[in-house]
Design a protein around this motif. Structure first.
Motif, short mmCIF file in Angstrom:
data_model
loop_
_atom_site.label_atom_id
_atom_site.label_comp_id
_atom_site.label_asym_id
_atom_site.label_seq_id
_atom_site.Cartn_x
_atom_site.Cartn_y
_atom_site.Cartn_z
N PHE A 1 0.82 -1.21 0.00
CA PHE A 1 0.00 0.00 0.00
C PHE A 1 0.85 1.26 0.00
O PHE A 1 0.39 2.33 -0.41
N ARG A 2 2.10 1.16 0.41
CA ARG A 2 2.98 2.34 0.40
C ARG A 2 3.30 2.80 -1.01
O ARG A 2 3.69 3.94 -1.22
N PHE A 3 3.14 1.90 -1.98
CA PHE A 3 3.43 2.23 -3.38
C PHE A 3 2.15 2.75 -4.04
O PHE A 3 1.32 1.98 -4.51
N LEU A 4 1.96 4.06 -3.99
CA LEU A 4 0.80 4.71 -4.60
C LEU A 4 -0.51 4.03 -4.18
O LEU A 4 -1.39 3.75 -4.99
N GLY A 5 -0.61 3.75 -2.89
CA GLY A 5 -1.84 3.16 -2.36
C GLY A 5 -2.12 1.76 -2.86
O GLY A 5 -3.28 1.33 -2.89
N GLY A 6 -1.05 1.02 -3.23
CA GLY A 6 -1.26 -0.34 -3.73
C GLY A 6 -2.10 -0.38 -5.00
O GLY A 6 -2.72 -1.41 -5.31
N SER A 7 -2.10 0.72 -5.73
CA SER A 7 -2.97 0.82 -6.91
C SER A 7 -2.43 0.00 -8.07
O SER A 7 -1.24 -0.34 -8.13
N VAL A 8 -3.32 -0.32 -8.99
CA VAL A 8 -3.00 -1.16 -10.14
C VAL A 8 -2.93 -0.30 -11.40
O VAL A 8 -3.90 0.35 -11.78
N GLY A 9 -1.76 -0.29 -12.04
CA GLY A 9 -1.58 0.33 -13.34
C GLY A 9 -1.26 -0.74 -14.36
O GLY A 9 -1.33 -1.94 -14.08
N THR A 10 -0.86 -0.31 -15.55
CA THR A 10 -0.58 -1.27 -16.62
C THR A 10 0.56 -2.21 -16.25
O THR A 10 0.48 -3.43 -16.45
N ALA A 11 1.63 -1.65 -15.69
CA ALA A 11 2.78 -2.49 -15.31
C ALA A 11 2.39 -3.46 -14.19
O ALA A 11 2.86 -4.61 -14.16
N THR A 12 1.52 -3.02 -13.29
CA THR A 12 1.03 -3.91 -12.24
C THR A 12 0.24 -5.05 -12.84
O THR A 12 0.37 -6.21 -12.43
N GLY A 13 -0.62 -4.71 -13.80
CA GLY A 13 -1.39 -5.74 -14.49
C GLY A 13 -0.51 -6.77 -15.15
O GLY A 13 -0.79 -7.98 -15.10
N ASP A 14 0.59 -6.31 -15.77
CA ASP A 14 1.54 -7.25 -16.39
C ASP A 14 2.07 -8.22 -15.36
O ASP A 14 2.20 -9.43 -15.62
N ARG A 15 2.40 -7.72 -14.19
CA ARG A 15 2.95 -8.57 -13.13
C ARG A 15 1.92 -9.59 -12.64
O ARG A 15 2.24 -10.76 -12.43
N LEU A 16 0.69 -9.14 -12.47
CA LEU A 16 -0.35 -10.06 -12.02
C LEU A 16 -0.61 -11.15 -13.04
O LEU A 16 -0.76 -12.33 -12.69
N VAL A 17 -0.66 -10.78 -14.32
CA VAL A 17 -0.87 -11.76 -15.38
C VAL A 17 0.26 -12.77 -15.38
O VAL A 17 0.04 -13.99 -15.48
N HIS A 18 1.50 -12.30 -15.25
CA HIS A 18 2.64 -13.21 -15.27
C HIS A 18 2.63 -14.13 -14.06
O HIS A 18 2.93 -15.33 -14.16
N ALA A 19 2.27 -13.59 -12.90
CA ALA A 19 2.24 -14.42 -11.69
C ALA A 19 1.21 -15.53 -11.81
O ALA A 19 1.49 -16.70 -11.52
N PHE A 20 0.00 -15.19 -12.26
CA PHE A 20 -1.07 -16.19 -12.36
C PHE A 20 -0.77 -17.20 -13.47
O PHE A 20 -1.02 -18.41 -13.29
N LEU B 1 -1.90 -11.48 -1.24
CA LEU B 1 -1.96 -10.63 -0.06
C LEU B 1 -2.32 -9.22 -0.54
O LEU B 1 -1.47 -8.51 -1.10
N LEU B 2 -3.57 -8.84 -0.34
CA LEU B 2 -4.06 -7.58 -0.91
C LEU B 2 -3.96 -6.44 0.10
O LEU B 2 -4.15 -6.64 1.30
N ALA B 3 -3.66 -5.27 -0.40
CA ALA B 3 -3.71 -4.02 0.35
C ALA B 3 -3.69 -2.94 -0.73
O ALA B 3 -2.63 -2.58 -1.22
N THR B 4 -4.86 -2.47 -1.09
CA THR B 4 -4.96 -1.65 -2.29
C THR B 4 -6.14 -0.71 -2.25
O THR B 4 -7.17 -1.01 -1.64
#
Length: 415
Positions: free
Chosen positions: A49-68, A81-84
Motif C-alpha cells: 500500500f505504500r506504493f501509490l496506495g497499492g494501486s494497479v496500473g498497466t505495469a502492475t497488471g503485467d505482473r499479475l498476469v505473469h504471476a497467475f 496478499l491484498l492491500a490496495t
C-alpha cells in the motif's frame, strides 16, 4: 508527455513513481514469486500500500498476469496478499482495463484447478477487491481491515465508519470465509493449502452411526428419534469423522445460514469436503453455500460428504423473497454436475426436497436415528385433510423408517 509508463501524460506521475520506488525499494505496487507456505509450494502475490496506495496500473497488471500464468504453468496454488485502493487514476482507463486481464487469469486458473486464496489486508477496496479478491476460492480477512468496493473517501458521510465496510462486516454478510489475525495467518494459510491440495478420487467413507444401533419399531418412533434433541448432530459427526477441518462461510451473495456447516476436513492422509445440515429448516443461503462448497471441491478433485438433518427447506416469506427455489435448484445441479463422488448420510430428519437436494444419487446411507420422507407426517396430515390423531398412522404409511427405505431401494444401506 505520453509514454508507455505514463499513457495519459499525467503531470508529475513519473516523479510519483520515483518517490514510491525509493520509499519501498520495489519497482511496482505488486511483487510476486514462488515460496513455501508450510509444505506447499505457492505463487505469492503481495500488494504494497505504500506504493501509490497499492494501486494497479498497466505495469502492475503485467505482473499479475505473469504471476497467475506462471502458477498455472507449474500447477501451484496462488496466495494473494491484498492491500490496495484499486485502480491507478494517473493511468485512467488503461488502469481500469487491468481488472479484465486479472479476471481472465483468475478464470483460467479456476478452470485449470489451481487454488487461489486471497488475504484482505487494510485496506482492500475498489476493483481489485471486486475482481482479484472476491474471485478467490477461499477469502480471509485481517481483523479490523477496511474491505469495501467503495473506499472511505468516496462513501457518503453516514457510511464512512459503518462496520459493514470491514472484514468483520463482510464476514457477517457471507462475503468472506474467515477473519484472522496477522499472527495466525501463516498457520491458517498452511492449513487451507493442505486441505485444498489433498484430494483423492475415492469416495468419502460412510461415517459410523453415533446414536442408537437398534432400528425403530414404527414410523412415528423413527420420527420421534430423529427429532430428539439429545440425538448426536452434525457437529458430533464432524468431530468424530475428521482429524481436523476448516469451515467456509456464506454464499458470497450476502447470506449466511448457520444451520448448514460447510468446509473441508482432513481424514487420515486425504481431504474430504462436507456440507452438513444441523437440524434446522435450511435457508436459501444454506443451499447456495453448499453449492459453492460442492463446486469448489469438484474443481480440486476432493470427494464430498453430505450430512442430512432438516425438517425441510425454510418456507417463510423471507426465504421465498431470497430465491429459495433457485437456491434448492442450484444445490440439485451442483450434486448432479459433480465429477467427484458425493456420499450422503442421513443422520436425523430427512424432510422432503429440502433434504434430497444435498443427497448423492445412489450413494445415500441412513442411521437408525433418522428418517427420510416425501414430507413430514404432520404436514402430510394437513395436506390430506386428516385428523391430527392420524399422524402416527401416516408415519407408517409413508414408509420412512431406515429399514423401509432400505427395502424400497431408496438408500444404499444403514450405517
Amino acid at each position: 508527455m505520453h509514454s508507455a509508463s505514463n499513457p495519459l501524460g499525467w503531470t508529475g506521475y513519473e516523479d510519483s513513481l520515483v518517490r514510491a520506488r525509493e520509499a519501498t525499494g520495489a519497482e511496482e505496487s505488486v511483487t510476486y514469486g514462488q515460496v513455501l507456505i508450510g509444505d506447499t509450494d505457492v505463487m505469492l502475490v503481495e500488494f504494497d500500500f505504500r506504493f501509490l496506495g497499492g494501486s494497479v496500473g498497466t505495469a502492475t497488471g503485467d505482473r499479475l498476469v505473469h504471476a497467475f500464468s506462471t502458477a498455472r504453468a507449474h500447477g501451484i496454488p496462488v496466495v494473494s496478499l491484498l492491500a490496495t485502493g484499486g485502480s491507478r487514476m494517473q493511468e485512467g482507463m488503461f488502469s481500469l482495463l487491468q481488472l479484465q486481464r486479472v479476471a481472465q487469469e483468475c478464470y483460467l486458473n479456476r478452470e485449470s484447478g489451481i487454488p487461489h486464496i486471497a488475504v484482505l489486508r487494510n485496506p482492500t477496496t475498489g476493483g481489485v477487491w471486486a475482481s482479484l479478491g472476491a474471485g478467490a476460492d477461499i477469502i480471509l480477512g485481517i481483523s479490523g481491515a477496511q474491505v469495501a468496493f467503495g473506499g472511505k473517501r468516496v462513501r457518503s458521510a453516514e457510511d464512512a465508519d459503518n462496520p459493514a465496510f470491514t472484514a468483520e462486516g463482510q464476514y457477517a454478510a457471507g462475503q468472506i470465509d474467515a477473519v484472522v489475525t496477522p499472527e495466525s495467518l501463516p498457520d491458517v494459510l498452511s492449513g487451507w493449502l493442505d486441505l485444498l491440495t489433498g484430494g483423492t478420487p475415492e469416495p468419502a467413507d460412510v461415517p459410523k452411526a453415533l446414536g442408537h444401533t437398534e432400528l425403530p419399531a414404527t414410523g412415528w418412533e423413527a420420527v420421534q428419534r430423529a427429532r430428539d434433541p439429545r440425538r448426536p448432530g452434525a457437529a458430533a459427526y464432524l468431530e468424530s469423522y475428521f482429524d481436523s477441518y476448516a469451515l467456509i462461510n456464506g454464499d458470497r451473495s450476502g447470506g449466511v445460514d448457520s444451520g448448514v456447516l460447510c468446509g473441508i476436513g482432513r481424514r487420515g492422509d486425504r481431504s474430504i469436503a462436507f456440507a452438513a445440515q444441523t437440524g434446522t429448516a435450511t435457508q436459501s443461503a444454506g443451499y447456495r453455500t453448499a453449492s459453492r462448497l460442492i463446486t469448489l471441491a469438484d474443481r480440486f478433485g476432493i470427494p464430498v460428504l453430505t450430512l442430512i438433518d432438516t425438517p425441510g427447506a425454510a418456507n417463510d416469506a423471507a426465504s421465498e423473497s431470497s430465491g429459495l427455489a433457485a437456491a434448492i435448484s442450484g444445490a440439485f445441479s451442483a450434486v448432479a454436475a459433480a465429477h467427484i463422488p458425493v456420499t450422503t448420510l442421513v443422520i436425523g430428519e430427512g424432510g422432503s426436497g429440502g433434504a434430497l437436494a444435498l443427497a448423492g444419487a445412489g450413494r445415500t446411507w441412513i442411521t437408525p436415528d433418522a428418517y427420510f420422507s416425501v414430507i413430514g407426517p404432520q404436514a402430510a396430515a394437513a395436506i390430506l385433510k386428516r385428523d391430527p390423531d392420524e399422524v402416527s398412522a401416516l408415519a407408517d404409511q409413508l414408509r420412512l423408517r431406515p429399514q423401509d427405505l432400505l427395502d424400497l431401494g431408496i438408500v444404499a444401506g444403514i450405517a
